[in-house]
Scaffold this motif. Structure first.
Motif, PDB file in Angstrom:
ATOM      1  N   UNK A 182      11.703  10.528   2.768  1.00  0.00           N
ATOM      2  CA  UNK A 182      10.553  10.828   3.613  1.00  0.00           C
ATOM      3  C   UNK A 182       9.265  10.435   2.911  1.00  0.00           C
ATOM      4  N   UNK A 183       9.192  10.697   1.635  1.00  0.00           N
ATOM      5  CA  UNK A 183       8.009  10.340   0.871  1.00  0.00           C
ATOM      6  C   UNK A 183       7.862   8.830   0.854  1.00  0.00           C
ATOM      7  N   UNK A 184       8.961   8.145   0.676  1.00  0.00           N
ATOM      8  CA  UNK A 184       8.931   6.692   0.650  1.00  0.00           C
ATOM      9  C   UNK A 184       8.466   6.151   2.003  1.00  0.00           C
ATOM     10  N   UNK A 185       8.921   6.743   3.088  1.00  0.00           N
ATOM     11  CA  UNK A 185       8.512   6.302   4.417  1.00  0.00           C
ATOM     12  C   UNK A 185       7.016   6.558   4.617  1.00  0.00           C
ATOM     13  N   UNK A 186       6.524   7.687   4.146  1.00  0.00           N
ATOM     14  CA  UNK A 186       5.104   7.998   4.264  1.00  0.00           C
ATOM     15  C   UNK A 186       4.275   7.025   3.433  1.00  0.00           C
ATOM     16  N   UNK A 187       4.773   6.701   2.240  1.00  0.00           N
ATOM     17  CA  UNK A 187       4.068   5.735   1.399  1.00  0.00           C
ATOM     18  C   UNK A 187       4.057   4.358   2.060  1.00  0.00           C
ATOM     19  N   UNK A 188       5.162   3.985   2.672  1.00  0.00           N
ATOM     20  CA  UNK A 188       5.253   2.694   3.347  1.00  0.00           C
ATOM     21  C   UNK A 188       4.262   2.653   4.505  1.00  0.00           C
ATOM     22  N   UNK A 189       4.185   3.727   5.278  1.00  0.00           N
ATOM     23  CA  UNK A 189       3.241   3.804   6.387  1.00  0.00           C
ATOM     24  C   UNK A 189       1.810   3.652   5.888  1.00  0.00           C
ATOM     25  N   UNK A 190       1.500   4.303   4.768  1.00  0.00           N
ATOM     26  CA  UNK A 190       0.149   4.213   4.206  1.00  0.00           C
ATOM     27  C   UNK A 190      -0.150   2.779   3.754  1.00  0.00           C
ATOM     28  N   UNK A 191       0.813   2.127   3.114  1.00  0.00           N
ATOM     29  CA  UNK A 191       0.619   0.735   2.683  1.00  0.00           C
ATOM     30  C   UNK A 191       0.434  -0.183   3.880  1.00  0.00           C
ATOM     31  N   UNK A 192       1.230   0.015   4.918  1.00  0.00           N
ATOM     32  CA  UNK A 192       1.107  -0.814   6.108  1.00  0.00           C
ATOM     33  C   UNK A 192      -0.236  -0.600   6.802  1.00  0.00           C
ATOM     34  N   UNK A 193      -0.660   0.644   6.876  1.00  0.00           N
ATOM     35  CA  UNK A 193      -1.951   0.946   7.504  1.00  0.00           C
ATOM     36  C   UNK A 193      -3.085   0.277   6.734  1.00  0.00           C
ATOM     37  N   UNK A 194      -3.046   0.339   5.416  1.00  0.00           N
ATOM     38  CA  UNK A 194      -4.082  -0.301   4.601  1.00  0.00           C
ATOM     39  C   UNK A 194      -4.039  -1.817   4.771  1.00  0.00           C
ATOM     40  N   UNK A 195      -2.853  -2.389   4.832  1.00  0.00           N
ATOM     41  CA  UNK A 195      -2.722  -3.834   5.023  1.00  0.00           C
ATOM     42  C   UNK A 195      -3.293  -4.247   6.383  1.00  0.00           C
ATOM     43  N   UNK A 196      -3.051  -3.450   7.396  1.00  0.00           N
ATOM     44  CA  UNK A 196      -3.604  -3.750   8.721  1.00  0.00           C
ATOM     45  C   UNK A 196      -5.123  -3.677   8.713  1.00  0.00           C
ATOM     46  N   UNK A 197      -5.674  -2.670   8.049  1.00  0.00           N
ATOM     47  CA  UNK A 197      -7.141  -2.559   7.954  1.00  0.00           C
ATOM     48  C   UNK A 197      -7.732  -3.754   7.217  1.00  0.00           C
ATOM     49  N   UNK A 198      -7.094  -4.150   6.114  1.00  0.00           N
ATOM     50  CA  UNK A 198      -7.574  -5.294   5.341  1.00  0.00           C
ATOM     51  C   UNK A 198      -7.501  -6.572   6.180  1.00  0.00           C
ATOM     52  N   UNK A 199      -6.422  -6.744   6.928  1.00  0.00           N
ATOM     53  CA  UNK A 199      -6.264  -7.911   7.783  1.00  0.00           C
ATOM     54  C   UNK A 199      -7.337  -7.932   8.865  1.00  0.00           C
ATOM     55  N   UNK A 200      -7.612  -6.792   9.460  1.00  0.00           N
ATOM     56  CA  UNK A 200      -8.639  -6.716  10.493  1.00  0.00           C
ATOM     57  C   UNK A 200     -10.009  -7.062   9.916  1.00  0.00           C
ATOM     58  N   UNK A 201     -10.326  -6.524   8.733  1.00  0.00           N
ATOM     59  CA  UNK A 201     -11.600  -6.849   8.083  1.00  0.00           C
ATOM     60  C   UNK A 201     -11.717  -8.346   7.820  1.00  0.00           C
ATOM     61  N   UNK A 202     -10.628  -8.946   7.329  1.00  0.00           N
ATOM     62  CA  UNK A 202     -10.632 -10.370   7.030  1.00  0.00           C
ATOM     63  C   UNK A 202     -10.838 -11.189   8.304  1.00  0.00           C
ATOM     64  N   UNK A 203     -10.152 -10.821   9.365  1.00  0.00           N
ATOM     65  CA  UNK A 203     -10.286 -11.546  10.632  1.00  0.00           C
ATOM     66  C   UNK A 203     -11.684 -11.402  11.217  1.00  0.00           C
TER      67      UNK A 203
END
Length: 56
Positions: free
Chosen positions: A17-38
Motif C-alpha cells: 500500500x505504501x508503495x502504491x501511494x508512493x507511485x501515485x505521488x510520483x505519477x502526480x508530480x510527473x503529470x504536474x511537471x509535464x503540464x508545466x513544461x507544455x
C-alpha cells in the motif's frame, strides 16, 4: 499460521500500500511537471513568430 507469519503478511500488505501511494505521488508530480513544461512550450510558441511570418 503463527503470529510471526501474520506479522509478516501485514508488513507485506502495508509495504504494498505504501508503495502504491508512493507511485501515485510520483505519477502526480510527473503529470504536474509535464503540464508545466507544455504550458511553457505553448507560451514560447505564442510569443515567438513563426519562420514563414504567419502567426498561426
Amino acid at each position: 499460521m503463527s503470529d510471526q507469519d501474520k506479522k509478516t503478511d501485514t508488513i507485506k500488505q502495508d509495504n504494498g500500500k505504501l508503495s502504491a501511494a508512493e507511485k501515485q505521488a510520483r505519477l502526480a508530480e510527473a503529470l504536474r511537471a509535464n503540464l508545466r513544461r507544455r504550458k511553457d512550450q505553448a507560451r514560447e510558441r505564442k510569443t515567438t513568430p513563426t519562420a514563414d511570418g504567419n502567426d498561426t
